[in-house]
Design a protein around this motif. Structure first.
Motif, PDB file in Angstrom:
ATOM      1  N   PRO A  93      68.051  60.877  15.169  1.00  0.00           N
ATOM      2  CA  PRO A  93      69.780  61.431  15.288  1.00  0.00           C
ATOM      3  C   PRO A  93      70.141  62.508  14.148  1.00  0.00           C
ATOM      4  CG  PRO A  93      69.204  59.261  15.576  1.00  0.00           C
ATOM      5  CD  PRO A  93      67.994  59.581  15.334  1.00  0.00           C
ATOM      6  N   ALA A  94      69.298  62.516  13.108  1.00  0.00           N
ATOM      7  CA  ALA A  94      69.575  63.526  12.131  1.00  0.00           C
ATOM      8  C   ALA A  94      69.353  64.867  12.550  1.00  0.00           C
ATOM      9  CB  ALA A  94      68.613  63.327  10.748  1.00  0.00           C
ATOM     10  N   LEU A  95      68.467  65.027  13.487  1.00  0.00           N
ATOM     11  CA  LEU A  95      68.146  66.298  13.972  1.00  0.00           C
ATOM     12  C   LEU A  95      69.188  66.826  15.235  1.00  0.00           C
ATOM     13  CD1 LEU A  95      66.299  69.056  13.399  1.00  0.00           C
ATOM     14  CD2 LEU A  95      64.821  67.864  15.099  1.00  0.00           C
ATOM     15  N   ASN A  96      70.073  67.946  15.297  1.00  0.00           N
ATOM     16  CA  ASN A  96      70.944  68.054  16.342  1.00  0.00           C
ATOM     17  C   ASN A  96      70.152  68.948  17.252  1.00  0.00           C
ATOM     18  OD1 ASN A  96      73.048  68.015  18.075  1.00  0.00           O
ATOM     19  ND2 ASN A  96      74.260  69.298  16.741  1.00  0.00           N
ATOM     20  N   TRP A  97      69.201  68.356  18.139  1.00  0.00           N
ATOM     21  CA  TRP A  97      68.547  69.132  19.145  1.00  0.00           C
ATOM     22  C   TRP A  97      68.496  68.341  20.268  1.00  0.00           C
ATOM     23  CZ3 TRP A  97      63.063  71.059  17.269  1.00  0.00           C
ATOM     24  CH2 TRP A  97      63.362  72.015  16.267  1.00  0.00           C
ATOM     25  N   SER A  98      68.186  69.040  21.467  1.00  0.00           N
ATOM     26  CA  SER A  98      67.823  68.357  22.708  1.00  0.00           C
ATOM     27  C   SER A  98      66.556  68.652  22.852  1.00  0.00           C
ATOM     28  CB  SER A  98      68.683  69.063  23.759  1.00  0.00           C
ATOM     29  OG  SER A  98      67.938  68.726  25.354  1.00  0.00           O
ATOM     30  N   THR A 121      65.841  72.634  22.164  1.00  0.00           N
ATOM     31  CA  THR A 121      67.308  73.305  22.155  1.00  0.00           C
ATOM     32  C   THR A 121      67.831  72.876  20.896  1.00  0.00           C
ATOM     33  OG1 THR A 121      67.126  73.763  24.443  1.00  0.00           O
ATOM     34  CG2 THR A 121      69.313  74.204  23.213  1.00  0.00           C
ATOM     35  N   ASN A 122      68.324  73.825  19.803  1.00  0.00           N
ATOM     36  CA  ASN A 122      69.069  73.666  18.924  1.00  0.00           C
ATOM     37  C   ASN A 122      70.544  73.505  19.357  1.00  0.00           C
ATOM     38  OD1 ASN A 122      70.281  73.413  16.433  1.00  0.00           O
ATOM     39  ND2 ASN A 122      69.374  75.286  15.659  1.00  0.00           N
ATOM     40  N   LEU A 123      71.216  72.537  19.218  1.00  0.00           N
ATOM     41  CA  LEU A 123      72.452  72.296  19.585  1.00  0.00           C
ATOM     42  C   LEU A 123      73.371  72.381  17.997  1.00  0.00           C
ATOM     43  CD1 LEU A 123      72.178  68.836  21.462  1.00  0.00           C
ATOM     44  CD2 LEU A 123      72.107  71.297  22.270  1.00  0.00           C
ATOM     45  N   ALA A 124      72.875  72.695  17.038  1.00  0.00           N
ATOM     46  CA  ALA A 124      73.895  72.914  15.719  1.00  0.00           C
ATOM     47  C   ALA A 124      74.343  74.371  15.802  1.00  0.00           C
ATOM     48  CB  ALA A 124      72.756  72.577  14.690  1.00  0.00           C
ATOM     49  N   THR A 184      61.490  76.276  13.767  1.00  0.00           N
ATOM     50  CA  THR A 184      62.793  76.589  13.261  1.00  0.00           C
ATOM     51  C   THR A 184      63.410  77.247  14.613  1.00  0.00           C
ATOM     52  OG1 THR A 184      62.083  76.634  10.980  1.00  0.00           O
ATOM     53  CG2 THR A 184      64.221  78.049  11.744  1.00  0.00           C
ATOM     54  N   LEU A 185      64.522  76.751  14.744  1.00  0.00           N
ATOM     55  CA  LEU A 185      65.455  77.182  16.092  1.00  0.00           C
ATOM     56  C   LEU A 185      66.745  77.629  15.785  1.00  0.00           C
ATOM     57  CD1 LEU A 185      64.716  74.555  18.904  1.00  0.00           C
ATOM     58  CD2 LEU A 185      63.494  76.499  18.463  1.00  0.00           C
ATOM     59  N   GLN A 186      67.025  78.834  16.146  1.00  0.00           N
ATOM     60  CA  GLN A 186      68.427  79.286  15.726  1.00  0.00           C
ATOM     61  C   GLN A 186      69.466  78.387  16.667  1.00  0.00           C
ATOM     62  OE1 GLN A 186      68.743  81.667  13.254  1.00  0.00           O
ATOM     63  NE2 GLN A 186      66.522  81.478  12.920  1.00  0.00           N
ATOM     64  N   THR A 206      73.900  75.724  13.111  1.00  0.00           N
ATOM     65  CA  THR A 206      73.103  76.476  11.885  1.00  0.00           C
ATOM     66  C   THR A 206      71.772  76.462  12.524  1.00  0.00           C
ATOM     67  OG1 THR A 206      73.033  74.637  10.786  1.00  0.00           O
ATOM     68  CG2 THR A 206      74.662  75.945  10.191  1.00  0.00           C
ATOM     69  N   PRO A 207      70.750  77.315  11.797  1.00  0.00           N
ATOM     70  CA  PRO A 207      69.407  77.124  12.225  1.00  0.00           C
ATOM     71  C   PRO A 207      68.998  75.790  11.540  1.00  0.00           C
ATOM     72  CG  PRO A 207      69.871  79.472  11.097  1.00  0.00           C
ATOM     73  CD  PRO A 207      71.146  78.567  11.025  1.00  0.00           C
ATOM     74  N   THR A 208      68.060  75.070  12.377  1.00  0.00           N
ATOM     75  CA  THR A 208      67.473  73.799  11.738  1.00  0.00           C
ATOM     76  C   THR A 208      65.966  73.906  11.999  1.00  0.00           C
ATOM     77  OG1 THR A 208      67.868  72.861  13.978  1.00  0.00           O
ATOM     78  CG2 THR A 208      69.541  72.451  12.307  1.00  0.00           C
ATOM     79  N   THR A 209      65.373  73.046  11.265  1.00  0.00           N
ATOM     80  CA  THR A 209      63.600  72.981  11.344  1.00  0.00           C
ATOM     81  C   THR A 209      63.375  71.706  11.505  1.00  0.00           C
ATOM     82  OG1 THR A 209      63.573  75.049   9.856  1.00  0.00           O
ATOM     83  CG2 THR A 209      61.535  73.672  10.142  1.00  0.00           C
ATOM     84  N   GLY A 210      62.776  71.475  12.665  1.00  0.00           N
ATOM     85  CA  GLY A 210      62.114  69.972  12.892  1.00  0.00           C
ATOM     86  C   GLY A 210      60.411  70.096  12.941  1.00  0.00           C
ATOM     87  N   THR A 211      60.096  68.791  12.958  1.00  0.00           N
ATOM     88  CA  THR A 211      58.574  68.591  13.159  1.00  0.00           C
ATOM     89  C   THR A 211      58.290  67.484  14.004  1.00  0.00           C
ATOM     90  OG1 THR A 211      56.282  68.605  11.883  1.00  0.00           O
ATOM     91  CG2 THR A 211      58.238  67.429  10.984  1.00  0.00           C
ATOM     92  N   SER A 212      57.126  67.433  14.641  1.00  0.00           N
ATOM     93  CA  SER A 212      57.190  66.152  15.546  1.00  0.00           C
ATOM     94  C   SER A 212      55.769  65.436  15.228  1.00  0.00           C
ATOM     95  CB  SER A 212      56.977  66.754  16.965  1.00  0.00           C
ATOM     96  OG  SER A 212      55.820  67.518  17.177  1.00  0.00           O
ATOM     97  N   THR A 213      56.001  64.420  15.605  1.00  0.00           N
ATOM     98  CA  THR A 213      55.103  63.330  15.781  1.00  0.00           C
ATOM     99  C   THR A 213      54.706  63.123  17.096  1.00  0.00           C
ATOM    100  OG1 THR A 213      56.296  61.413  15.283  1.00  0.00           O
ATOM    101  CG2 THR A 213      55.476  62.405  13.403  1.00  0.00           C
TER     102      THR A 213
END
Length: 187
Positions: A80-85, A108-111, A144-146, A113-120
């Protein structure tokens, strides 16, 4: 009459110093093990497939087992801390162990601002982890997604034909490949 013996102060002081030294070494050893536990556990999981950890294959398998089809479903989650679909693009696939498959997930970045995520990732049932061989994937790589940007992320894999030889895995007819995206840690 009671005979009371006294212990020289230097003997007690030396004993206390020795005890303090051993306790210091014990604490240092525990701190060292705490730092080493994550990489050691990760190594253990990768080697054994424990906890649904998939294996990483260097090249494609040449053998195909045609009489043991396995269905692979895809699951996608976002912290939930990452505003992505984040969703699987492809429908479940049924494959023969040894067959290479490429599927895609879409983030998809729903924020604003640019955000960066990593997956497990992991697979279930857990006993299938040692037979799920990834050839290429986006896991553990910072993405990193714009704002509003979408990207398709492929996963190339196969199920090891040895799954059909393992008495404990003969009942595995379906595997779920699950990814979860988290915000990337700063620094």
């Amino acid at each position: 009459m009671m005979n009371i013996q006294t212990v020289p102060a230097t003997s007690t002081a030396n004993g206390n110093k020795r005890l303090l030294m051993w306790l210091g070494l014990l604490v240092a050893g525990m701190v060292g093990l705490a730092y080493a536990s994550v990489p050691l556990y990760d190594l253990f999981c990768r080697v054994t497939g424990y906890g649904g950890t998939t294996q990483i294959a260097e090249n494609v398998n040449e053998d195909i087992v045609y009489d043991h089809p396995v269905k692979v479903r895809f699951d996608a989650n976002v912290n939930p801390a990452l505003n992505w679909s984040f969703v699987p693009v492809d429908k479940p696939v049924t494959l023969n162990p040894g067959e290479e498959v490429v599927i895609n997930y879409r983030a998809t970045n729903l924020a604003d601002t640019p955000t960066t995520g990593t997956s497990t990732f992991n697979v279930t049932p857990v006993k299938a982890g040692q037979y799920f061989m990834k050839l290429d994937c986006f896991c553990f790589i910072e993405q990193t997604l714009q704002p509003g940007e979408s990207v398709d992320m492929p996963v190339r894999f196969f199920v090891d034909p040895d799954i059909a030889k393992d008495e404990n895995a003969l009942d595995v007819k379906e595997i779920i490949l699950s990814y979860t995206f988290f915000p990337a840690l700063e620094g």
